[in-house]
Design an enzyme around this catalytic site. Structure first.
Site, short mmCIF file in Angstrom:
data_model
loop_
_atom_site.label_atom_id
_atom_site.label_comp_id
_atom_site.label_asym_id
_atom_site.label_seq_id
_atom_site.Cartn_x
_atom_site.Cartn_y
_atom_site.Cartn_z
N ASP A 90 0.80 -1.23 0.00
CA ASP A 90 0.00 0.00 0.00
C ASP A 90 0.83 1.27 0.00
OD1 ASP A 90 0.74 -0.95 2.59
OD2 ASP A 90 -0.68 0.42 3.53
N GLU A 148 -0.54 -2.26 4.94
CA GLU A 148 0.35 -2.24 6.11
C GLU A 148 0.20 -0.94 6.90
OE1 GLU A 148 3.37 -1.26 8.70
OE2 GLU A 148 3.38 -0.28 6.77
N GLU A 149 0.03 0.16 6.16
CA GLU A 149 -0.04 1.46 6.84
C GLU A 149 -1.34 1.60 7.65
OE1 GLU A 149 2.46 3.42 6.86
OE2 GLU A 149 3.62 3.05 5.06
NI NI Z 1 6.54 1.17 5.43
#
Ligand code: NI
Length: 405
Positions: A90, A148-149
């Site tokens: 992402d 992931e963020e």
């Molecule tokens: Ni990162």
């Protein structure tokens, strides 16, 4: 030296020249992904691009896992252990300020953390492994993980069973790291990245005229006491040998100079490495809020949201990465123990199987490539891409006990 020897004895290119020959393609993939960034769980074009490449190399893979995730499986001709590699997919809600030809084409969305590079490294590793299946002992799963963020794609991927069938025995992941120069690696065993939690406090008082404070409960005063008191948690409550951070990132109250604010909003984040420290901080923050509000006649609303678990590296897997780093960099000086209070959802994988998450130096100040992660001018030295591929491949060789050369 070793690779020269192999080149002389075998017609198939040795690993290092093969990796170096891949550099141009790595850059092409990375730049394409950089131009078309997508936020967490929206990585549709990203997934399609990855899937097309895997398909063209004949690598079996499953798409649509945890919405946009992909798992590719490369099965060596010789049976052996099952190892997984993980790359995040992402981008961030940041408007790119770089004036490069591969600049993001999407307003307010940018690969400002290097996940475009992580995907390119994972693709390159998959491609070379597939070409070398006759030399591969065991199976390598390459996991492309969304979001992931935030809000986090690792947990739903684990729940979807990506570590099963065949059963993954160990996992490796890397992060390009502009806090370190190109040609170095940050790796350590044990605690590595923190529990990353957040809290929201709403102080509720009684607004009124600035000149008649006796009729009010001033939430700016109450909130200020709370912010000050929160600073004592790490200094007075947490064991000094345990790292922890409490940061207030937002304090909003009031609209004008002559009105006492009836509400104040205090938001912050809490970082820690040990579960006991985390529990202590979550409890103490609310105790402080409750005590101060009571003392000043205010009430409050409190929310504490537990984020990603802390990242812990397995000692044997960290040693494996260090060994690979010595082979790739040829120097002990390039290897530095690195630890950060940042958070990472790779922990959901590493809570299931032993593994190692490491930081691959990618900064090059001479080229202006040293802006920090999440900065609108973030960019990294693309020479790190082939280094990342070689590191993964050397780790696989060391883990499976068989050379890919
Ligand atoms: Ni990162």
């Amino acid at each position: 030296m070793l690779s020269i020897l192999f080149e002389l004895t075998m017609s198939f290119p040795a690993l290092r020249p093969a990796v170096q020959a891949l550099q141009r393609e790595l850059v092409t993939w990375r730049r394409h992904l950089h131009q078309y960034p997508e936020l967490g769980f929206q990585e549709k074009q990203t997934a399609a691009y990855i899937s097309q490449r895997l398909k063209s190399w004949g690598i079996p893979h499953q798409t649509g896992i945890a919405r946009t995730g992909i798992v590719a499986t490369i099965t060596g001709e010789e049976p052996g252990p099952v190892l997984a590699l993980r790359a995040d997919m992402d981008a961030l809600p940041i408007h790119e300020a770089n004036e490069v030809e591969y600049r993001s084409t999407v307003p307010n969305v940018m690969h400002a953390c290097g996940h475009d590079g992580h995907m390119a490294i994972a693709l390159g590793t998959a491609k070379l492994l597939q070409q070398r299946r006759h030399r591969l002992r065991g199976t390598v799963k390459v996991i492309f993980q969304p979001a992931e963020e935030g809000p986090g794609g690792a947990k739903p991927m684990v729940e979807a069973g990506v570590l099963k069938n065949p059963e993954v025995e160990a996992l490796l992941a890397l992060h390009l790291w502009n806090n370190r120069p190109l040609g170095t690696i940050g790796v350590k065993s044990g605690p590595l990245m923190a529990f990353a939690d957040r809290f929201q406090i709403e102080v509720i008082g009684r607004g009124g005229h600035a000149a008649l404070p006796q009729q009010t409960v001033d939430t700016i005063v109450v909130g200020s006491h709370i912010v000050s008191a929160l600073q004592t948690l790490v200094s007075r409550n947490v064991d000094p040998l345990q790292p922890a951070v409490v940061t207030v990132g937002r304090f909003r109250a009031g609209d004008t100079f002559n009105v006492i604010a009836s509400r104040a909003e205090i938001w912050g984040t809490v970082r820690s490495f040990q579960a006991e420290v985390r529990d202590l901080l979550a409890r103490r923050i609310e105790e402080i809020v409750a005590g101060i509000c009571q003392a000043y006649g205010a009430t409050y609303e409190f929310q504490y949201e537990r984020g990603y678990p802390a990242v812990h590296n397995d000692p044997a897997m960290a040693a494996l990465v260090e060994q690979a780093a010595r082979q790739v960099f040829g120097s002990e000086a390039a290897i530095v123990p690195e630890m950060t209070l940042g958070g990472e959802d790779v922990s959901f994988f590493l809570n299931e199987v032993p593994g190692c998450y490491f930081f691959l130096g990618s900064a090059n100040p001479a080229k202006g490539l040293d802006y920090p992660h999440h900065h609108p001018r973030f960019d990294f030295d693309e020479a790190a891409l082939s280094i990342g591929v070689e590191l993964f491949l050397r780790c696989i060789e060391n883990y499976t006990g068989k050379t890919l050369d």
